[in-house]
Design an enzyme around this catalytic site. Structure first.
Site, short mmCIF file in Angstrom:
data_model
loop_
_atom_site.label_atom_id
_atom_site.label_comp_id
_atom_site.label_asym_id
_atom_site.label_seq_id
_atom_site.Cartn_x
_atom_site.Cartn_y
_atom_site.Cartn_z
CB CYS A 133 -1.21 0.13 1.00
SG CYS A 133 -1.37 -1.06 0.66
CG HIS B 248 -3.61 3.47 2.25
ND1 HIS B 248 -3.64 2.87 1.65
CD2 HIS B 248 -3.32 2.22 3.46
CE1 HIS B 248 -3.84 1.96 1.16
NE2 HIS B 248 -3.66 1.01 2.58
CG ASN C 148 -6.68 -0.71 1.06
OD1 ASN C 148 -5.93 -0.66 0.85
ND2 ASN C 148 -5.66 -1.34 2.62
N1 ACO Z 1 -17.63 -8.97 10.42
C1 ACO Z 1 -18.42 -9.23 11.73
N2 ACO Z 1 -17.39 -10.04 12.93
C2 ACO Z 1 -16.36 -9.78 12.47
C3 ACO Z 1 -15.68 -9.37 11.05
C4 ACO Z 1 -16.48 -9.10 10.66
N3 ACO Z 1 -16.72 -9.02 8.59
N4 ACO Z 1 -14.28 -9.40 11.48
C5 ACO Z 1 -13.84 -10.04 11.99
N5 ACO Z 1 -15.12 -9.92 13.09
C6 ACO Z 1 -15.11 -10.63 14.66
C7 ACO Z 1 -13.54 -10.97 14.79
O1 ACO Z 1 -12.96 -12.25 14.81
C8 ACO Z 1 -13.45 -10.58 16.56
O2 ACO Z 1 -14.84 -11.48 17.43
P1 ACO Z 1 -13.62 -12.63 18.38
O3 ACO Z 1 -14.09 -11.08 19.38
O4 ACO Z 1 -15.33 -13.16 18.70
O5 ACO Z 1 -12.76 -13.02 18.13
C9 ACO Z 1 -13.61 -9.10 16.29
O6 ACO Z 1 -14.66 -9.09 14.93
C10 ACO Z 1 -13.13 -8.13 16.55
O7 ACO Z 1 -11.98 -8.61 15.76
P2 ACO Z 1 -10.83 -7.99 15.32
O8 ACO Z 1 -10.12 -8.47 14.58
O9 ACO Z 1 -10.61 -7.21 16.79
O10 ACO Z 1 -11.58 -6.27 14.92
P3 ACO Z 1 -10.42 -4.87 15.09
O11 ACO Z 1 -11.20 -4.04 15.38
O12 ACO Z 1 -9.25 -4.95 14.95
O13 ACO Z 1 -10.75 -5.27 13.46
C11 ACO Z 1 -9.38 -4.56 10.67
C12 ACO Z 1 -10.15 -5.48 12.76
C13 ACO Z 1 -11.09 -3.58 11.06
C14 ACO Z 1 -8.72 -5.58 10.28
C15 ACO Z 1 -8.37 -3.72 11.65
O14 ACO Z 1 -7.73 -4.14 12.52
C16 ACO Z 1 -7.83 -3.13 10.68
O15 ACO Z 1 -8.07 -2.07 9.90
N6 ACO Z 1 -6.38 -3.13 10.80
C17 ACO Z 1 -5.62 -2.64 9.82
C18 ACO Z 1 -5.99 -3.83 8.68
C19 ACO Z 1 -5.14 -2.55 7.23
O16 ACO Z 1 -5.06 -1.58 7.39
N7 ACO Z 1 -4.27 -2.97 6.19
C20 ACO Z 1 -3.65 -2.60 5.88
C21 ACO Z 1 -2.76 -2.80 5.12
S1 ACO Z 1 -3.30 -3.74 3.50
C22 ACO Z 1 -1.60 -3.86 2.09
O17 ACO Z 1 -1.24 -3.17 2.60
C23 ACO Z 1 -2.78 -4.42 0.88
#
Ligand code: ACO
Length: 331
Positions: free
Chosen positions: A112, A258, A288
């Site tokens: 990214c 980004h 994204n």
């Molecule tokens: N729908 C419903 N529930 C979900 C989903 C979904 N789509 N995805 C995860 N959950 C659940 C999980 O299973 C978890 O459940 P649990 O508590 O029972 O285990 C709960 O939601 C919380 O999950 P987390 O992973 O802790 O959620 P978080 O608030 O951290 O959000 C996210 C996840 C959106 C992925 C966040 O961590 C994030 O944005 N991270 C950065 C990602 C990013 O920006 N990457 C970019 C790089 S891409 C590249 O370089 C190509």
């Protein structure tokens, strides 16, 4: 002599995948996706559309916007994490599709952060060799849907497809103090390489029946860890270049982080003390789009007449590698 951005263009596929559509594919809800990420919909390319097709369409628009012909282009750099093939590179395919037969072509792999890496390289090449490189296309293009695991709800809700292009020109008439890059910083820490990756398909793990069965040709991410490192990495890089350039946040016309997650965008804005209405976000409509994301934002602002000569714009990104970067540009 100064390098300038003289045009922008972008392209996203027509097909829209909404959060409601995703509710039918994985165990998720519109409410979860919206509150955790800010994303409402994303554009998804057809099976027969490759990253180079998205890039070529955006490049044609950008060249029209800049009033340059394909034959004038000396250099094409494509930042992408979803190259059409490992080789030939995607830039060569774009060259062929748009008829830019005089251009040297290569890809940049920095996930990214790719667009900022590509801008840094292009700026360096155009400034170092103005006779060889007068016009360049800097392209961010990704078809992330092609490496998305559509059974993994923690990643498949995040990504979309698209391409954005900047046309750069080396203008011998302008003074160096009008160069479009005011200050920049790119960095990486390979110790975090496992946090965000596509495990198979390269020389370390060539394709096999097992890699396909285990879905190792799709993106894997440790979301929580990446989230924290993303905010810290982008904020530090931005602070470094603001300090180095002597520019204060109130002097910025726009901050364009980004577009990975609205919560990341907001956290970066807050820690930079940037006024929220100056922090651009279109993640709700595109998700994204990796290398394309910042270029899509710049083209949207440019098309809407919201970028004015002399405006200072702060770009920042992070991605797999881990890589990060920040660039202060003068419009
Ligand atoms: N729908 C419903 N529930 C979900 C989903 C979904 N789509 N995805 C995860 N959950 C659940 C999980 O299973 C978890 O459940 P649990 O508590 O029972 O285990 C709960 O939601 C919380 O999950 P987390 O992973 O802790 O959620 P978080 O608030 O951290 O959000 C996210 C996840 C959106 C992925 C966040 O961590 C994030 O944005 N991270 C950065 C990602 C990013 O920006 N990457 C970019 C790089 S891409 C590249 O370089 C190509």
């Amino acid at each position: 002599m100064a390098v300038k951005i003289i045009g922008t263009g972008s392209y996203v596929p027509e097909k829209i995948l909404s959060n409601a559509d995703l509710e039918k594919i994985v165990d998720t809800t519109d409410e979860w996706i919206t509150t955790r990420t800010g994303i409402r919909e994303r554009h998804i390319a057809d099976d027969d559309t490759a990253t180079s097709d998205l890039a070529a369409r955006a490049a044609i628009r950008a060249m029209e916007n800049a009033s340059v012909t394909p034959e004038q282009i000396d250099l094409i750099i494509v930042a992408t994490a979803t190259a059409d093939t490992i080789f030939p590179n995607t830039a060569c395919r774009v060259q062929n599709k748009i008829g830019a037969s005089n251009a040297a072509c290569f890809d940049v792999s920095a996930a990214c952060t790719g667009l900022i890496y590509a801008m840094e390289i292009a700026n360096g090449m155009l400034n170092a060799s103005p006779r060889k490189y007068r016009y360049a296309l800097v392209i961010g293009s990704d078809k992330l849907s092609s490496i998305t695991d559509w059974t993994d709800r923690s990643t498949c809700v995040l990504f979309g497809d698209g391409a954005g292009v900047l046309v750069l020109k080396n203008d011998p008439e302008s003074g160096a103090d009008s160069n479009f890059v005011v200050e920049s910083e790119i960095g990486a820490n390979g110790a975090y390489m496992e946090l965000l990756k596509m495990p198979a398909g390269g020389s370390a793990m060539p394709a096999s029946h097992e890699t396909v069965d285990q879905r190792l040709h799709t993106l894997k991410m440790a979301g929580k860890e990446v989230f924290k490192l993303a905010v810290g990495g982008m904020v530090d890089a931005c602070k470094h270049i603001l300090a180095a350039s002597g520019v204060t946040p109130d002097q910025l016309a726009w901050v364009i982080p980004h577009q990975a997650n609205q919560r990341i965008i907001s956290a970066v804005a807050q820690r930079l003390d940037a006024s929220p209405e100056r922090v651009f976000s279109n993640i709700a409509r595109y998700g994204n789009t990796s290398s394309a994301s910042i270029a899509l934002c710049l083209d949207e602002l440019n098309s809407a007449g919201k970028l004015h000569k002399g405006d200072l714009v702060l770009l920042t990104a992070f991605g797999g590698g881990l890589t990060w970067g920040a660039m202060l540009i003068r419009w």
